[in-house]
Design an enzyme around this catalytic site. Structure first.
Site, PDB file in Angstrom:
ATOM      1  N   GLU A   9       0.864  -1.168   0.000  1.00 26.77           N
ATOM      2  CA  GLU A   9       0.000   0.000   0.000  1.00 26.77           C
ATOM      3  C   GLU A   9       0.906   1.224   0.000  1.00 26.77           C
ATOM      4  O   GLU A   9       2.021   1.182   0.536  1.00 26.77           O
ATOM      5  CB  GLU A   9      -0.926   0.019   1.223  1.00 26.77           C
ATOM      6  CG  GLU A   9      -1.868  -1.163   1.319  1.00 26.77           C
ATOM      7  CD  GLU A   9      -2.866  -1.267   0.175  1.00 26.77           C
ATOM      8  OE1 GLU A   9      -3.132  -0.222  -0.474  1.00 26.77           O
ATOM      9  OE2 GLU A   9      -3.368  -2.364  -0.088  1.00 26.77           O
ATOM     10  N   HIS A  57      -6.952   2.555   1.627  1.00 24.72           N
ATOM     11  CA  HIS A  57      -6.319   1.650   2.599  1.00 24.72           C
ATOM     12  C   HIS A  57      -6.596   1.991   4.062  1.00 24.72           C
ATOM     13  O   HIS A  57      -6.356   1.162   4.949  1.00 24.72           O
ATOM     14  CB  HIS A  57      -4.808   1.569   2.365  1.00 24.72           C
ATOM     15  CG  HIS A  57      -4.111   2.900   2.277  1.00 24.72           C
ATOM     16  ND1 HIS A  57      -4.088   3.794   3.321  1.00 24.72           N
ATOM     17  CD2 HIS A  57      -3.382   3.456   1.274  1.00 24.72           C
ATOM     18  CE1 HIS A  57      -3.384   4.851   2.976  1.00 24.72           C
ATOM     19  NE2 HIS A  57      -2.953   4.693   1.728  1.00 24.72           N
ATOM     20  N   HIS A 152      -8.429  -1.969   1.468  1.00 24.88           N
ATOM     21  CA  HIS A 152      -7.240  -2.660   0.985  1.00 24.88           C
ATOM     22  C   HIS A 152      -6.242  -2.794   2.140  1.00 24.88           C
ATOM     23  O   HIS A 152      -6.008  -1.851   2.886  1.00 24.88           O
ATOM     24  CB  HIS A 152      -6.587  -1.873  -0.156  1.00 24.88           C
ATOM     25  CG  HIS A 152      -7.335  -1.957  -1.439  1.00 24.88           C
ATOM     26  ND1 HIS A 152      -6.804  -2.506  -2.580  1.00 24.88           N
ATOM     27  CD2 HIS A 152      -8.590  -1.572  -1.764  1.00 24.88           C
ATOM     28  CE1 HIS A 152      -7.693  -2.442  -3.551  1.00 24.88           C
ATOM     29  NE2 HIS A 152      -8.790  -1.871  -3.077  1.00 24.88           N
ATOM     30  N   ASP A 157      -4.513  -8.763   1.160  1.00 28.94           N
ATOM     31  CA  ASP A 157      -4.518  -8.884  -0.291  1.00 28.94           C
ATOM     32  C   ASP A 157      -3.521  -9.930  -0.772  1.00 28.94           C
ATOM     33  O   ASP A 157      -3.765 -10.624  -1.759  1.00 28.94           O
ATOM     34  CB  ASP A 157      -4.211  -7.532  -0.937  1.00 28.94           C
ATOM     35  CG  ASP A 157      -5.395  -6.575  -0.860  1.00 28.94           C
ATOM     36  OD1 ASP A 157      -6.445  -6.997  -0.339  1.00 28.94           O
ATOM     37  OD2 ASP A 157      -5.275  -5.429  -1.315  1.00 28.94           O
TER      38      ASP A 157
END
Length: 234
Positions: A9, A57, A152, A157
């Site tokens: 991220e 995020h 996210h 992920d």
């Protein structure tokens, strides 16, 4: 084979404009089995997040303020990744940011430090031309449960990516073996004589052949001429 599923991220979309990595998640797989070994870092990017990125995020500047900088975790991260095949969705994005971070430290490019890089986005585009191939879209298409993914997160992920990869590559590695060793016992798998079966042969009509060719032409157009059967025919 040792593979690491990796996701990052970031503060924004452009390492060239000074955006930085704020989270790295890694999950290890050996011979297509998850080992349970992971690496996960939150990082202080030494700059502010873009508002749009925070909405994706959820990692605020306040949360990241007391986290280590990339330089503090670089040795641990790169030692963990060394010689493994790194599997990333949209690898150009993550590798671009990793290269920028490594360049600031005077270190070699990311691709020179690992065993290889595999991009599942490119794999998905070849398998599903003309369709959405985001990680969320692939989870839905391949029946991977991502119901816990409201924001996210790099480690989450990476885990979803590992499950997606297994489904994308099922059938590429033969899982049929003559003998399986389990719990100290040997289990023999009987061989099947396929010559005993008669396979029916279906002859397509002219209309069916034309419809099939039309469908192939649409797929070929959607993929930009990258379909494998055209390459084989050529």
């Amino acid at each position: 084979m040792r593979q690491i599923f990796l996701d990052t991220e970031t503060t924004g979309l452009s390492p060239e404009s000074g955006d930085r990595i704020i989270e790295i998640g890694c999950i290890e797989m050996v011979n297509r089995r998850l080992t349970g070994v992971t690496k996960h870092f939150y990082l202080n990017p030494e700059r502010k997040n873009h508002e749009d990125a925070v909405r994706v995020h959820g990692l605020t500047d306040e949360f990241l303020a007391d986290k280590p900088v990339f330089a503090a975790v670089a040795d641990e991260l790169m030692t963990f990744l060394e010689d493994a095949e790194i599997v990333i969705h949209n690898a150009a994005f993550d590798v671009g940011f990793l290269n920028a971070e490594l360049r600031r430290l005077g270190r070699r490019a990311f691709g020179e430090c690992v065993g290889g890089i595999r991009d599942t986005l490119m794999m998905a585009r070849e398998m599903f031309p003309g369709k959405s191939n985001s990680l969320d879209a692939l989870c839905k298409r391949l029946e991977v449960d991502n119901s816990n993914r409201t924001l996210h997160g790099a480690l989450l992920d990476a885990g979803l990516l590992a499950e997606v990869y297994i489904r994308l590559t099922r059938g590429q590695d033969s899982l049929v073996i003559d003998t399986v060793e389990t719990a100290g016992q040997s289990i023999h798998v009987e061989q099947i004589d396929l010559s005993a079966f008669e396979l029916p042969i279906t002859v397509l009509s002219t209309e069916e052949l034309a419809a099939h060719e039309a469908m192939l032409a649409e797929l070929d157009k959607a993929s930009g001429g990258k379909t494998q059967w055209r390459k084989l025919m050529a």
